[in-house]
Design a protein around this motif. Structure first.
Motif, short mmCIF file in Angstrom:
data_model
loop_
_atom_site.label_atom_id
_atom_site.label_comp_id
_atom_site.label_asym_id
_atom_site.label_seq_id
_atom_site.Cartn_x
_atom_site.Cartn_y
_atom_site.Cartn_z
N GLY A 144 37.00 32.47 28.83
CA GLY A 144 38.03 33.40 29.28
C GLY A 144 37.98 33.65 30.78
O GLY A 144 38.58 34.60 31.29
N MET A 145 37.27 32.77 31.49
CA MET A 145 37.18 32.93 32.94
C MET A 145 38.57 32.84 33.55
O MET A 145 39.41 32.06 33.09
N ASN A 146 38.82 33.65 34.55
CA ASN A 146 40.13 33.67 35.21
C ASN A 146 39.92 33.96 36.68
O ASN A 146 38.83 34.36 37.11
N PHE A 147 40.97 33.78 37.47
CA PHE A 147 40.77 33.85 38.92
C PHE A 147 40.40 35.25 39.41
O PHE A 147 39.53 35.41 40.26
N ASN A 148 41.04 36.27 38.86
CA ASN A 148 40.71 37.62 39.30
C ASN A 148 39.25 37.96 39.00
O ASN A 148 38.60 38.69 39.75
N ALA A 149 38.74 37.43 37.89
CA ALA A 149 37.33 37.68 37.54
C ALA A 149 36.40 37.00 38.55
O ALA A 149 35.34 37.53 38.89
N LEU A 150 36.79 35.83 39.04
CA LEU A 150 35.99 35.16 40.08
C LEU A 150 35.84 36.11 41.28
O LEU A 150 34.74 36.32 41.80
N GLY A 151 36.99 36.64 41.70
CA GLY A 151 36.97 37.57 42.83
C GLY A 151 36.17 38.81 42.50
O GLY A 151 35.38 39.30 43.32
N GLY A 152 36.33 39.32 41.29
CA GLY A 152 35.63 40.53 40.86
C GLY A 152 34.12 40.36 40.85
O GLY A 152 33.37 41.25 41.26
N MET A 153 33.66 39.21 40.39
CA MET A 153 32.21 38.96 40.32
C MET A 153 31.60 38.87 41.71
O MET A 153 30.48 39.33 41.94
N ILE A 154 32.34 38.31 42.64
CA ILE A 154 31.86 38.28 44.03
C ILE A 154 31.77 39.71 44.57
O ILE A 154 30.78 40.10 45.18
N ILE A 194 44.54 54.47 50.25
CA ILE A 194 43.31 54.13 49.54
C ILE A 194 43.35 54.72 48.13
O ILE A 194 42.98 54.08 47.16
N LYS A 195 43.84 55.95 48.03
CA LYS A 195 43.92 56.63 46.73
C LYS A 195 44.81 55.85 45.76
O LYS A 195 44.45 55.64 44.60
N GLN A 196 45.97 55.40 46.27
CA GLN A 196 46.87 54.61 45.43
C GLN A 196 46.19 53.34 44.94
O GLN A 196 46.34 52.94 43.79
N VAL A 197 45.48 52.67 45.84
CA VAL A 197 44.81 51.41 45.49
C VAL A 197 43.80 51.64 44.38
O VAL A 197 43.78 50.94 43.37
N LEU A 198 42.97 52.67 44.54
CA LEU A 198 41.88 52.91 43.58
C LEU A 198 42.36 53.49 42.26
O LEU A 198 41.74 53.29 41.22
N ASN A 199 43.48 54.23 42.28
CA ASN A 199 43.99 54.83 41.05
C ASN A 199 44.91 53.91 40.26
O ASN A 199 45.36 54.26 39.17
N ALA A 200 45.19 52.75 40.81
CA ALA A 200 46.10 51.83 40.13
C ALA A 200 45.41 51.19 38.93
O ALA A 200 44.20 51.32 38.74
N ARG A 201 46.19 50.47 38.14
CA ARG A 201 45.68 49.86 36.92
C ARG A 201 44.55 48.86 37.21
O ARG A 201 44.67 48.03 38.12
N MET A 202 43.46 48.97 36.46
CA MET A 202 42.34 48.05 36.63
C MET A 202 42.73 46.68 36.09
O MET A 202 43.26 46.57 34.99
N VAL A 203 42.45 45.64 36.87
CA VAL A 203 42.75 44.26 36.43
C VAL A 203 41.45 43.57 36.04
O VAL A 203 41.26 43.19 34.89
N TYR B 73 40.55 43.46 32.34
CA TYR B 73 41.34 44.40 31.55
C TYR B 73 42.75 43.88 31.28
O TYR B 73 43.30 44.07 30.21
N VAL B 74 43.34 43.27 32.31
CA VAL B 74 44.66 42.65 32.14
C VAL B 74 44.71 41.35 32.93
O VAL B 74 43.87 41.12 33.80
N GLY B 75 45.69 40.51 32.61
CA GLY B 75 45.91 39.30 33.40
C GLY B 75 45.11 38.09 32.96
O GLY B 75 45.10 37.07 33.63
N ALA B 76 44.45 38.17 31.80
CA ALA B 76 43.70 37.01 31.30
C ALA B 76 44.69 35.91 30.90
O ALA B 76 45.84 36.19 30.59
N ALA B 81 44.20 37.09 25.94
CA ALA B 81 44.81 38.40 26.18
C ALA B 81 44.43 39.40 25.10
O ALA B 81 44.16 40.57 25.39
N GLY B 82 44.35 38.96 23.87
CA GLY B 82 44.04 39.85 22.75
C GLY B 82 42.61 40.36 22.75
O GLY B 82 42.29 41.30 22.02
N GLU B 83 41.76 39.74 23.56
CA GLU B 83 40.34 40.15 23.58
C GLU B 83 40.03 41.13 24.70
O GLU B 83 38.91 41.61 24.83
N GLN B 84 41.02 41.41 25.56
CA GLN B 84 40.80 42.31 26.69
C GLN B 84 40.53 43.72 26.18
O GLN B 84 41.15 44.13 25.20
#
Lengths: 391, 140
Positions: A144-154, A194-203, B73-76, B81-84
């Protein structure tokens, strides 16, 4: 490449964003037209065209491979046409290809074009496409690796080792947005806090939606020639003064140090060749696509000590009017992410700045700057120093 | 089975088939060079340090520590997607190689860098068993 041997004389760009009515070829044609007009050269004097590969757009890539660009643009004197890609490192690869043509005498004026149309794809297709660009099909994608997770892990590791805070990472997005508001072609048009950025939906932790890049339709182009010829053609050529490159890995698991990657050695090489240092730079055009990468690369370029880059962004030193204006087009996070074209957009913005054509975003009197690019899961690092004079 | 699974499966190379045969027997096998002792993960045709083609498969202790992580959490990609939300981890194995995997049996909010973890084998299809990781001492 020797210092000042090659130069860029003109640029072209279209608005970045969601433009489903605009085709790949339309983007390519528009930016090509603009770059030719900006240079003020006869189109038939352009003797080579390099199409930069679109990261998702096989039909367009096929068209470019088989000569659509010189025909569509009516380049009657064209001798060479090719497609080039190194993913996000393409803005470097196309320059190397152009230098090869110019340095061997195979060409005198090279037109480079990038075009990307992401609105042809669904969000799911884009997630899948980018996973393939950054992740291993055998060892990573099945988990389930994805690009945003690559960035997140760094980012998680970088924060752990340096004490950089989420607020400081969010400050990068805020700084970018301030610049994007000065760019007519940027995708994002609203102020951000900054507040908007941090309070936005977690990806993908620690990144919220504002900390992940925005895939967008867009494109840019530039014309490159020798330094000598450039001086005869335009008032203010932008010279390539120094460069450095390193390759590190394909899989991010093979990067020895996630919190540094391989950016400092090529930055030092580039400064060394140019005979300049960070203190001589008027602008930093950093391509990182995610806040932690941008801070890390900014530090590698010598603008802040390790772990202090985030604070630098937070204190506003990177903003318009700041000590070191950074990412003056808003970069992937605010201008928009056009696949392999993020570095190209930053290069085009670099040239505009040094030619005094950056409009509302113009940094007064800018003479020298550093810009970078890299592809895949930050597989490589290319650093370049550009200037409107040869020091 | 494969059709029901519905997610991308690893397509083994000639030199990695042994790894995927190992996971079916709950073994985490690593390709070790007989000439210089280097372990290549992922494995490739020859030793990427010394180019030797002499190698052996060694059994990993299956233990390591979390080098970094991120919870999606999203964007997988749609198949996931169902495992998020799910947590991806880089694990530094005791044997000195880093692997990418999925954290299981642990709340995403409890994952920490430096956490000690051990391998868990999860059957995907009749032919493929994936290697996940869980905190050491978690009862499962």
């Amino acid at each position: 490449m020797s210092k000042g041997e090659f130069a860029i004389i003109s640029t072209g760009e279209v608005a970045c964003g969601y433009y489903p009515e605009r085709t790949h070829l339309e983007i390519a044609s528009l930016v090509g037209y603009k770059a030719i007009k900006d240079a003020g050269v006869n189109k038939n004097d352009i003797d080579a065209v390099i199409g930069q590969m679109s990261i998702m757009g096989n039909d367009y890539n096929t068209e470019v491979t088989f000569g659509r660009l010189p025909e569509a643009l009516g380049l009657k004197g064209c001798k060479n046409s090719q497609l080039v890609s190194a993913g996000g490192g393409s803005s470097h690869a196309v320059r190397k290809a152009a230098e090869g043509l110019l340095g061997t005498g195979a060409a005198e004026l090279v037109l480079v074009i990038h075009a990307q149309k992401f609105s042809d794809f669904t969000p799911g297709q884009l997630a899948e496409g980018f996973a393939k660009a950054g992740c291993d099909p055998e060892w990573e994608i099945p988990y389930g690796m994805n690009f945003n997770a690559l960035g997140g892990m760094i980012a998680e590791r970088y924060m752990y080792e340096t004490g950089t805070t989420p607020e400081e990472l969010a400050a990068v997005c805020v700084s970018h947005r301030k610049w994007a508001l000065l760019q007519d072609n940027s995708m994002q048009k609203k102020e951000l806090t900054i507040k908007q950025v941090l309070n936005a939906r977690m990806v993908a932790t620690p990144y919220t939606v504002y900390m992940c890049n925005l895939l967008a339709d867009g494109g840019s182009a530039f014309i490159m020639t020798t330094g000598e010829r450039a001086r005869k053609l335009v008032d203010k050529p932008v010279y390539l003064l120094g460069e450095g490159s390193r390759f590190s890995h394909r899989n991010l698991t093979k990067a020895k140090d996630l919190t540094r990657l391989v950016n400092e050695p090529p930055a030092m090489d580039a400064y060394h060749q140019a005979g300049l240092g960070p203190e001589d730079m008027d602008i930093a055009e950093v391509y990182g696509a995610y806040p932690a990468n941008i801070v890390m690369f900014f530090e590698a370029m010598g603008f802040a000590r390790r772990g202090e880059g985030g604070r630098f962004f937070r204190e506003g030193h990177t903003w318009p009017g700041g000590k070191i204006p950074t990412c003056t087009n808003g970069e992937a996070l605010s201008f928009g992410h056009t696949g392999t074209g993020v570095g190209t957009a930053l290069l085009v913005e670099s040239v505009r700045q040094l030619q005094g054509k950056a409009g509302r975003a113009q940094v007064p009197g800018a003479r020298f700057l550093i810009e970078n690019c890299g592809g895949g899961a930050w597989m490589d690092a290319h650093m370049s120093i550009l200037g409107n004079e040869i020091p | 089975m494969t059709i029901e699974y519905g997610k991308p499966l690893p397509q083994a190379q000639k030199w990695s088939k042994t790894f995927w045969e190992g996971t079916k027997e709950k073994k985490l096998l690593l390709k070790k060079c007989k000439t210089c002792g280097n372990i290549d993960f992922p494995p490739y045709l020859y030793c990427t340090e010394c180019m030797s083609t002499e190698y052996e498969w060694i059994e990993s202790s299956q233990k390591g520590t979390v080098y970094s992580f991120s919870t999606t959490y999203v964007g997988a990609p749609p198949a996931f997607a169902g495992e998020q939300p799910y947590t991806l981890v880089f694990v530094d194995l005791v044997e000195g190689v880093r692997v990418l995997s999925r954290m299981v049996n642990c709340d995403p909010l409890d994952v920490r860098i430096g956490m000690e973890v051990e391998a868990v084998f999860e059957t995907a299809t009749d032919d493929v068993t994936l290697v996940m990781f869980r905190p050491v001492n978690s009862n499962r």
